[in-house]
Design a protein around this motif. Structure first.
Motif, PDB file in Angstrom:
ATOM      1  N   PHE A 154       0.638  -1.184   0.054  1.00  0.00           N
ATOM      2  CA  PHE A 154      -0.024  -0.098   0.231  1.00  0.00           C
ATOM      3  C   PHE A 154       0.909   1.376   0.040  1.00  0.00           C
ATOM      4  O   PHE A 154       0.662   2.235  -0.414  1.00  0.00           O
ATOM      5  CB  PHE A 154      -1.165  -0.065   1.112  1.00  0.00           C
ATOM      6  N   GLY A 155       2.082   1.068   0.641  1.00  0.00           N
ATOM      7  CA  GLY A 155       2.799   2.252   0.432  1.00  0.00           C
ATOM      8  C   GLY A 155       3.453   2.625  -0.803  1.00  0.00           C
ATOM      9  O   GLY A 155       3.614   3.929  -1.301  1.00  0.00           O
ATOM     10  N   ASP A 156       3.807   1.857  -1.619  1.00  0.00           N
ATOM     11  CA  ASP A 156       4.077   1.852  -3.061  1.00  0.00           C
ATOM     12  C   ASP A 156       2.800   2.565  -3.737  1.00  0.00           C
ATOM     13  O   ASP A 156       3.101   3.505  -4.567  1.00  0.00           O
ATOM     14  CB  ASP A 156       4.248   0.682  -3.914  1.00  0.00           C
ATOM     15  N   ALA A 157       1.658   1.967  -3.318  1.00  0.00           N
ATOM     16  CA  ALA A 157       0.426   2.764  -4.025  1.00  0.00           C
ATOM     17  C   ALA A 157       0.183   4.139  -3.657  1.00  0.00           C
ATOM     18  O   ALA A 157      -0.256   4.989  -4.366  1.00  0.00           O
ATOM     19  CB  ALA A 157      -0.763   1.894  -3.707  1.00  0.00           C
ATOM     20  N   VAL A 158       0.495   4.525  -2.370  1.00  0.00           N
ATOM     21  CA  VAL A 158       0.269   5.874  -1.920  1.00  0.00           C
ATOM     22  C   VAL A 158       1.500   6.932  -2.901  1.00  0.00           C
ATOM     23  O   VAL A 158       1.118   7.826  -3.127  1.00  0.00           O
ATOM     24  CB  VAL A 158       0.404   6.095  -0.657  1.00  0.00           C
ATOM     25  N   TRP A 159       2.599   6.143  -2.663  1.00  0.00           N
ATOM     26  CA  TRP A 159       3.654   6.819  -3.409  1.00  0.00           C
ATOM     27  C   TRP A 159       3.367   7.155  -4.987  1.00  0.00           C
ATOM     28  O   TRP A 159       3.434   8.244  -5.369  1.00  0.00           O
ATOM     29  CB  TRP A 159       5.032   6.081  -3.393  1.00  0.00           C
ATOM     30  N   TRP A 160       2.817   6.080  -5.660  1.00  0.00           N
ATOM     31  CA  TRP A 160       2.342   6.325  -7.071  1.00  0.00           C
ATOM     32  C   TRP A 160       1.488   7.401  -7.165  1.00  0.00           C
ATOM     33  O   TRP A 160       1.374   8.268  -8.247  1.00  0.00           O
ATOM     34  CB  TRP A 160       1.786   5.046  -7.575  1.00  0.00           C
ATOM     35  N   ALA A 161       0.347   7.299  -6.047  1.00  0.00           N
ATOM     36  CA  ALA A 161      -0.696   8.099  -6.356  1.00  0.00           C
ATOM     37  C   ALA A 161      -0.400   9.716  -5.994  1.00  0.00           C
ATOM     38  O   ALA A 161      -0.855  10.547  -6.901  1.00  0.00           O
ATOM     39  CB  ALA A 161      -1.872   7.960  -5.150  1.00  0.00           C
ATOM     40  N   CYS A 162       0.662   9.963  -5.034  1.00  0.00           N
ATOM     41  CA  CYS A 162       1.092  11.226  -5.104  1.00  0.00           C
ATOM     42  C   CYS A 162       1.706  11.842  -6.145  1.00  0.00           C
ATOM     43  O   CYS A 162       1.838  12.983  -6.538  1.00  0.00           O
ATOM     44  CB  CYS A 162       1.789  11.363  -3.512  1.00  0.00           C
ATOM     45  N   SER A 163       2.525  10.758  -6.591  1.00  0.00           N
ATOM     46  CA  SER A 163       3.429  11.370  -8.193  1.00  0.00           C
ATOM     47  C   SER A 163       2.490  11.529  -9.304  1.00  0.00           C
ATOM     48  O   SER A 163       2.772  12.270  -9.957  1.00  0.00           O
ATOM     49  CB  SER A 163       4.581  10.362  -8.375  1.00  0.00           C
ATOM     50  N   ILE A 165      -0.790  12.285  -9.198  1.00  0.00           N
ATOM     51  CA  ILE A 165      -1.829  13.372  -8.843  1.00  0.00           C
ATOM     52  C   ILE A 165      -1.061  14.674  -9.221  1.00  0.00           C
ATOM     53  O   ILE A 165      -1.561  15.702  -9.611  1.00  0.00           O
ATOM     54  CB  ILE A 165      -2.622  13.447  -7.717  1.00  0.00           C
ATOM     55  N   THR A 166       0.063  14.802  -8.915  1.00  0.00           N
ATOM     56  CA  THR A 166       0.899  16.066  -8.886  1.00  0.00           C
ATOM     57  C   THR A 166       1.457  16.330 -10.215  1.00  0.00           C
ATOM     58  O   THR A 166       2.241  17.023 -10.686  1.00  0.00           O
ATOM     59  CB  THR A 166       2.269  16.066  -7.786  1.00  0.00           C
ATOM     60  N   THR A 167       1.368  15.358 -11.339  1.00  0.00           N
ATOM     61  CA  THR A 167       1.839  15.076 -12.670  1.00  0.00           C
ATOM     62  C   THR A 167       3.328  14.964 -12.486  1.00  0.00           C
ATOM     63  O   THR A 167       3.847  15.514 -13.693  1.00  0.00           O
ATOM     64  CB  THR A 167       1.242  16.559 -13.328  1.00  0.00           C
ATOM     65  N   VAL A 168       3.961  14.551 -11.555  1.00  0.00           N
ATOM     66  CA  VAL A 168       5.494  14.389 -11.750  1.00  0.00           C
ATOM     67  C   VAL A 168       5.873  13.279 -12.407  1.00  0.00           C
ATOM     68  O   VAL A 168       6.356  12.979 -13.468  1.00  0.00           O
ATOM     69  CB  VAL A 168       5.853  14.451 -10.197  1.00  0.00           C
ATOM     70  N   GLY A 169       4.979  12.094 -11.972  1.00  0.00           N
ATOM     71  CA  GLY A 169       5.393  10.677 -12.549  1.00  0.00           C
ATOM     72  C   GLY A 169       6.645  10.249 -12.665  1.00  0.00           C
ATOM     73  O   GLY A 169       7.234  10.101 -13.878  1.00  0.00           O
ATOM     74  N   GLY A 191      -5.712  15.626 -11.777  1.00  0.00           N
ATOM     75  CA  GLY A 191      -4.399  16.097 -11.492  1.00  0.00           C
ATOM     76  C   GLY A 191      -4.251  17.491 -12.229  1.00  0.00           C
ATOM     77  O   GLY A 191      -4.011  18.609 -11.854  1.00  0.00           O
ATOM     78  N   VAL A 192      -4.078  17.130 -13.442  1.00  0.00           N
ATOM     79  CA  VAL A 192      -4.042  18.312 -14.472  1.00  0.00           C
ATOM     80  C   VAL A 192      -5.096  19.544 -14.156  1.00  0.00           C
ATOM     81  O   VAL A 192      -4.660  20.692 -13.905  1.00  0.00           O
ATOM     82  CB  VAL A 192      -3.956  17.771 -15.769  1.00  0.00           C
ATOM     83  N   ALA A 193      -6.306  18.991 -14.134  1.00  0.00           N
ATOM     84  CA  ALA A 193      -7.302  19.874 -13.875  1.00  0.00           C
ATOM     85  C   ALA A 193      -7.540  20.567 -12.476  1.00  0.00           C
ATOM     86  O   ALA A 193      -7.466  21.979 -12.415  1.00  0.00           O
ATOM     87  CB  ALA A 193      -8.897  19.111 -14.028  1.00  0.00           C
TER      88      ALA A 193
END
Length: 221
Positions: A154-163, A165-169, A191-193
């Motif tokens: 789940f930590g991986d999922a949270v890290w992915w979601a943060c990157s 939605i902030t459009t960092v990726g 995230g873009v919107a």
């Protein structure tokens, strides 16, 4: 005998149900989180959380239907109350209505309400947090057992979601399942919107501040 019009009845219903429904939304999110994160739980508890989540969702549906009927707007209600429509489809976002609740309470107490820019910032912050957490749960549910998955905790999922939605990726963890990638596309679009809304609102606020300061300057200064 005086009979209130449709909007009046609708507002009366909303005042009576707003707080209970607002409290029900975190409970819905908690039920979903328990089912996703506690796979080893007693099946009885998992069934109970599922039943409770479905019951809460049914309450949201009833509330939406009642307000649609009371409004007297017909199909136009779906468009004019787009946030309520989105919340009906995605009950996890119900806490977004806390901003409306705050405005209603302040209006009753004759206190200053949040400005337009304040509401935009509040909506954006709440939306970003809720979307990120909900997307992390949904993607983790789809990904953690998939072959070749990089999102295994789940930590991986949270890290992915943060990157996302902030459009960092960063690309260090990415969804590999079709549903996981669909969630990723939706989250990135949101995230873009959100970024555009916040940037535009902040820029507009700065322009107004500078314009007001220019008007307040004494002539010749």
């Amino acid at each position: 005998m005086h009979v209130r019009n449709g909007p009046g009845r609708q507002r009366g219903w909303e005042r009576r149900t707003e707080l209970p429904l607002l409290l029900a939304s975190p409970l819905f999110l908690a039920c979903y989180a328990v089912r996703v994160l506690n796979q080893s739980a007693d099946p009885l508890w998992r069934d109970l959380t599922l039943a409770l989540a479905l019951l809460i969702w049914a309450v949201f549906v009833v509330d939406y239907a009642v307000r649609l009927v009371l409004s007297g707007e017909g199909v136009r209600f779906v468009r004019t109350h787009w946030l309520d429509t989105v919340v009906l489809v995605l009950p996890l976002l119900r806490p977004l209505r806390i901003v409306n609740t705050y405005s209603t309470v302040q209006r009753r107490r004759d206190r200053p309400r949040l400005s337009l820019y304040g509401r935009v910032m509040a909506y954006a912050a709440l939306t970003a947090g809720l979307l990120s957490f909900a997307a992390a749960l949904a993607v983790y549910q789809q990904e953690h057992g998939a072959p070749g998955a990089t999102i295994v905790t789940f930590g991986d999922a949270v890290w992915w979601a943060c990157s996302a939605i902030t459009t960092v990726g960063y690309g260090d963890v990415t969804p590999v399942t079709p549903l996981g990638r669909l969630f990723a596309v939706c989250l990135m679009a949101c995230g873009v919107a959100l970024l555009g809304a916040v940037t535009g609102s902040f820029s507009s606020w700065l322009i107004q501040v500078f314009a007001r300061e220019d008007k307040e300057k004494p002539p010749g200064s």
